[in-house]
Design a protein around this motif. Structure first.
Motif, short mmCIF file in Angstrom:
data_model
loop_
_atom_site.label_atom_id
_atom_site.label_comp_id
_atom_site.label_asym_id
_atom_site.label_seq_id
_atom_site.Cartn_x
_atom_site.Cartn_y
_atom_site.Cartn_z
N ILE A 49 0.83 -1.20 0.00
CA ILE A 49 0.00 0.00 0.00
C ILE A 49 0.86 1.25 0.00
CG2 ILE A 49 -1.73 1.29 1.34
CD1 ILE A 49 -2.81 -1.39 2.32
N SER A 103 -10.84 4.00 -1.46
CA SER A 103 -10.40 3.22 -2.63
C SER A 103 -9.39 2.14 -2.26
CB SER A 103 -9.79 4.16 -3.67
OG SER A 103 -10.78 5.02 -4.19
N TYR A 104 -8.53 2.40 -1.28
CA TYR A 104 -7.56 1.39 -0.85
C TYR A 104 -8.29 0.20 -0.22
CZ TYR A 104 -3.58 4.48 -1.69
OH TYR A 104 -2.62 5.27 -2.30
N ALA A 115 -10.10 -1.90 -2.92
CA ALA A 115 -9.20 -2.76 -3.69
C ALA A 115 -8.79 -3.98 -2.89
CB ALA A 115 -7.97 -1.97 -4.14
N ILE A 152 -1.33 -1.04 -4.49
CA ILE A 152 -2.32 0.03 -4.60
C ILE A 152 -1.59 1.35 -4.46
CG2 ILE A 152 -4.62 0.77 -3.88
CD1 ILE A 152 -4.81 -1.76 -2.19
N ASP A 188 -1.34 5.84 -5.68
CA ASP A 188 -2.01 7.02 -6.22
C ASP A 188 -1.08 7.82 -7.13
OD1 ASP A 188 -0.23 8.33 -4.35
OD2 ASP A 188 -1.56 10.06 -4.48
N VAL A 239 -3.32 -1.34 -8.83
CA VAL A 239 -4.56 -0.57 -8.85
C VAL A 239 -4.21 0.89 -8.60
CG1 VAL A 239 -6.78 -0.18 -7.75
CG2 VAL A 239 -5.95 -2.51 -8.09
N VAL A 271 -5.36 4.57 -7.70
CA VAL A 271 -6.46 5.31 -7.08
C VAL A 271 -6.24 6.80 -7.26
CG1 VAL A 271 -6.91 3.49 -5.39
CG2 VAL A 271 -5.31 5.31 -4.82
N MET A 275 -8.73 2.58 -10.54
CA MET A 275 -9.87 2.32 -9.68
C MET A 275 -11.11 3.07 -10.15
SD MET A 275 -10.38 0.37 -7.05
CE MET A 275 -11.87 0.01 -6.12
#
Length: 535
Positions: free
Chosen positions: A324, A350-351, A354, A453, A455, A481, A483, A520
């Motif tokens: 993360i 969003s985290y 996922a 995950i 950003d 993913v 976000v 996402m």
């Protein structure tokens, strides 16, 4: 003039995700989904669908009849996201039997990407309704014998693909608790698992070009029931028509000769090392002309095709890992505009979404449900910035218990880790590769999935490429993913869906594409499921 070709002629079964495994079911919300289909088609991907038949049997059912034994029938439902049940099939009624084995199969599309919850209701059908088709029976008029539930993946992961579950009665407390058991067996509905790989060669073909030699190619067709030949890429028993053409760019290809042989005939040609004469049909319907040109079979290899379900039911395990992003670009977790904001109302950020999307699926395929969980880009408990720290705050172990453990460790880390930066993937990928490689040295039945995950935009793009190329030989897939609203162009580069495999700084090319990137926001807009494995 001679020429060689090679290729696969498949018999019945394609690999998981192949077109023949895509169902056309529409009677439940776990069949095909237009949004999901569009998402995969846009990326030249196919979801992991297999058509499954469920066989049901029961043992020691409750006897509801006075003068005889119960006449049981089972109704199968799938539980939708809103909690409602949707019927997907019924067995036949078996007379006077407390240990029935039903013949009627229940069809369902197995989808690896989602958790499919099944509910089974067993009824004793009243004698006066025995002449009615089972679909016409009103269930409220029948005696309830018990219910059971499970996830379809719980059946699939059993070595025998059979799960036995106790029947109970949650809504009718007056009914005895011991209501017997229900056994459910899952089987793929495919015709064959065999495939044949054949290499062809032709010799002494006719030269039909004036100023150069012919440019031959083969076209293979099979005869269908109405007698018409259909071009194919797979066959088994039906005769094949093998035609050899001289290629012309205009599209007016010239037939150099043809032959009709079954797969068995082709195997004999290979065994005997002999060629078969090509023939040319007469233009006016007369006798066919036998040509000097011949077709040879240089290679004939029959092999077994294994599906995804074969691997899972034979003890093959998926192992889930998560990393993360704790970089400052996510925003202060105390404020509601932060991507890491924990909403007191329970609404997932969003985290968290996922983690749940992927984790709730993979946990069924991981026997110990202990998941490595890391953070990166944060200032950790000892005040140093780390790009691979244990999410649970422990200095000894990085594993947590279940998806709930990941969620708890993540929420706790937000109170103890300061967001920092930059965004670096290299260390977590190398850690995942190290764990995968260590496992591979003593157990080849495990496959690892790392969920990252993030950003942000990568700072270590080349270092990440090096790590991914180094890991491309391992049984490891990485799902990234994205976000938030950042520009994820770099992630698309790592995904390599354009066919250009990643290259390391030393010039080594990745063995395979092990990365799948999903924004996402795209998932939320189209309800597309996240999980997609590369084979």
């Amino acid at each position: 003039m001679g020429i060689c070709w090679s290729g696969d002629v498949e018999g019945g079964k394609q690999a998981v995700g192949g077109a023949q495994l895509r169902p056309t079911m529409s009677h439940n919300n776990f069949g095909t989904n237009d949004a999901i289909d569009f998402f995969f088609r846009a990326r030249c991907l196919t979801a992991l669908f297999s058509q499954i038949e469920l066989s049901l049997s029961a043992s020691k059912l409750l006897d509801r009849d006075i003068t005889s034994k119960s006449d049981p029938m089972t109704v199968v439902y799938i539980k939708k996201r809103n909690g409602t049940l949707e019927e997907i099939g019924r067995t036949e009624v078996i007379m006077n039997n407390l240990n029935p084995s039903w013949i009627e199969k229940i069809s369902i599309a197995y989808q690896f990407e989602i958790v499919q919850l099944l509910v089974f209701h067993v009824y004793d059908v009243d004698t006066k309704y025995h002449n009615l088709p089972v679909k016409m029976l009103k269930l409220k008029d029948q005696d309830f014998l018990g219910e059971a539930s499970c996830a379809l993946s719980e059946i699939i992961t059993k070595p025998s693909r059979t799960l036995t579950i106790k029947l109970g009665n949650k809504n009718r407390p007056g009914v005895p608790r011991n209501l017997g058991t229900l056994s459910v067996h899952a089987e793929e509905t495919v015709a064959s698992k065999s495939a044949v790989q054949i290499a062809f060669r032709c010799s002494r073909l006719e030269n039909v070009d004036l100023f150069s030699k012919s440019d031959p190619f083969l076209r293979i067709s099979r005869i269908v029931e109405n007698g018409d030949p259909i071009p194919i890429c797979k066959t088994e028993d039906n005769p094949l028509i093998i035609e050899c053409f001289d290629f012309n760019s205009s599209g007016n290809h010239i037939l150099l000769g043809k032959i009709q042989k079954s797969i068995g005939d082709l195997e004999k040609l290979h065994q005997r090392r002999t060629g078969a004469d090509l023939i040319k049909p007469s233009a006016h319907g007369g006798r066919e002309k036998v040509l000097k040109g011949q077709l040879f079979v240089d290679k004939f290899i029959e092999k077994e095709q294994y599906s995804f379900l074969d691997y899972i039911s034979s003890g093959f395990e998926l192992n889930f890992m998560v990393a993360i992003d704790f970089t400052a670009s996510n925003g202060n977790p105390r404020y509601s505009d932060s991507l890491h904001y924990i909403d007191p109302s329970g609404r997932l950020n969003s985290y968290q979404q996922a983690i749940m999307e992927v984790g709730e699926v993979i946990q069924f395929y991981d026997s110990d449900k202990r998941f490595p969980a890391w953070g990166f880009g944060g200032k950790t408990f000892d005040g140093t910035i780390s790009h691979c720290f244990n999410l649970n705050g422990s200095s000894n172990g990085f594993e947590v218990e279940g998806v709930e453990g990941i969620m708890a460790a993540y929420a706790n880390a937000l109170h103890n880790v300061s967001l920092a930066g930059p965004t670096l993937f290299g260390q977590v990928i190398n850690m995942a590769a190290q764990i995968t490689g260590h496992s591979l040295s003593h157990d080849s039945s495990k496959y690892f999935v790392l969920l990252i995950i993030t950003d942000g935009v990568l700072t270590d793009l080349q270092e990440t490429k090096d790590a991914l190329v180094g890991a491309s030989d391992l049984p490891l897939s990485i799902l990234i993913v994205g976000v938030g609203g950042a520009d994820f162009t770099q992630m698309e580069i790592l995904d390599a869906d354009n066919g250009n495999r990643l290259e390391s700084s030393t010039g080594r090319v990745a063995t395979r594409d092990i990365v799948q990137f999903v924004p996402m926001r795209e998932v939320q807009n189209s309800r597309v499921k996240l999980l997609r494995l590369h084979h």
